[in-house]
Enzyme design. Sequence first.
Site, PDB file in Angstrom:
ATOM      1  N   VAL A 119      61.373  30.399 -23.096  1.00  0.00           N
ATOM      2  CA  VAL A 119      62.266  31.188 -23.941  1.00  0.00           C
ATOM      3  C   VAL A 119      61.839  31.119 -25.402  1.00  0.00           C
ATOM      4  CG1 VAL A 119      64.239  30.838 -22.404  1.00  0.00           C
ATOM      5  CG2 VAL A 119      63.916  29.316 -24.325  1.00  0.00           C
ATOM      6  N   CYS A 120      62.246  32.139 -26.151  1.00  0.00           N
ATOM      7  CA  CYS A 120      62.082  32.178 -27.606  1.00  0.00           C
ATOM      8  C   CYS A 120      63.270  32.950 -28.165  1.00  0.00           C
ATOM      9  CB  CYS A 120      60.748  32.804 -28.001  1.00  0.00           C
ATOM     10  SG  CYS A 120      60.615  34.563 -27.616  1.00  0.00           S
ATOM     11  N   ALA A 121      63.159  33.461 -29.365  1.00  0.00           N
ATOM     12  CA  ALA A 121      64.282  34.156 -29.991  1.00  0.00           C
ATOM     13  C   ALA A 121      64.545  35.526 -29.355  1.00  0.00           C
ATOM     14  CB  ALA A 121      64.043  34.318 -31.489  1.00  0.00           C
TER      15      ALA A 121
END
Length: 195
Positions: A68-70
């Site tokens: 995951v990231c932003a």
Amino acid sequence: MTSSPTPVTLGADQARTRLQELTVIDVRTPVEYASGHLPGAVNIPLDQVRRALPEIRHAAGRGDVLVVCASGARSENACKLLAAQGIATATLAGGTGAWAAQGHDLHRPAACDTRSGWSMERQVRFTAGAVVLLGLVLGLLVHPAFQLLSAGIAAGLVFSAVTDTCGMAVVLGKLPHNRPRAADLDAALAALRGR
């Protein structure tokens, strides 16, 4: 010759129902991670993923890995990098932004454990805007050639949008406040090994 595994994309609701069985790796900067992350996520910034390959491979051997990231762009890049190494992963569609927008909880460490800071996207917007303004002001007050600075930033933003990459984010990610402390990364790798 074997082909690389194809990364899978999970929606926020799909990921939430499977969260207990997933190893979640957050590839944002430590400052972004500290601002709120999926429960149980381990922070391994994108530029440190290669260093963590043995631990990620080990975790993937025990179960599914969600990256995951932003917004999903950096996690897609991480998934491609891992797929090239033969490691099957999934990415979270829309990243932590979509997760939070659907009302799912983000874990925020206690205030004493975090360094307050801006997300990478906010840092890029601020830096680009400041450099454009600087180029315009210097162009008016010193010499018109300084306006090329503003034009260069504008060209970089267009290139960034077309290629879905961000050179400015890469440079800003190397600043001390965006870098993981060695102890933080070592603790994240140890946590990943222990899963």
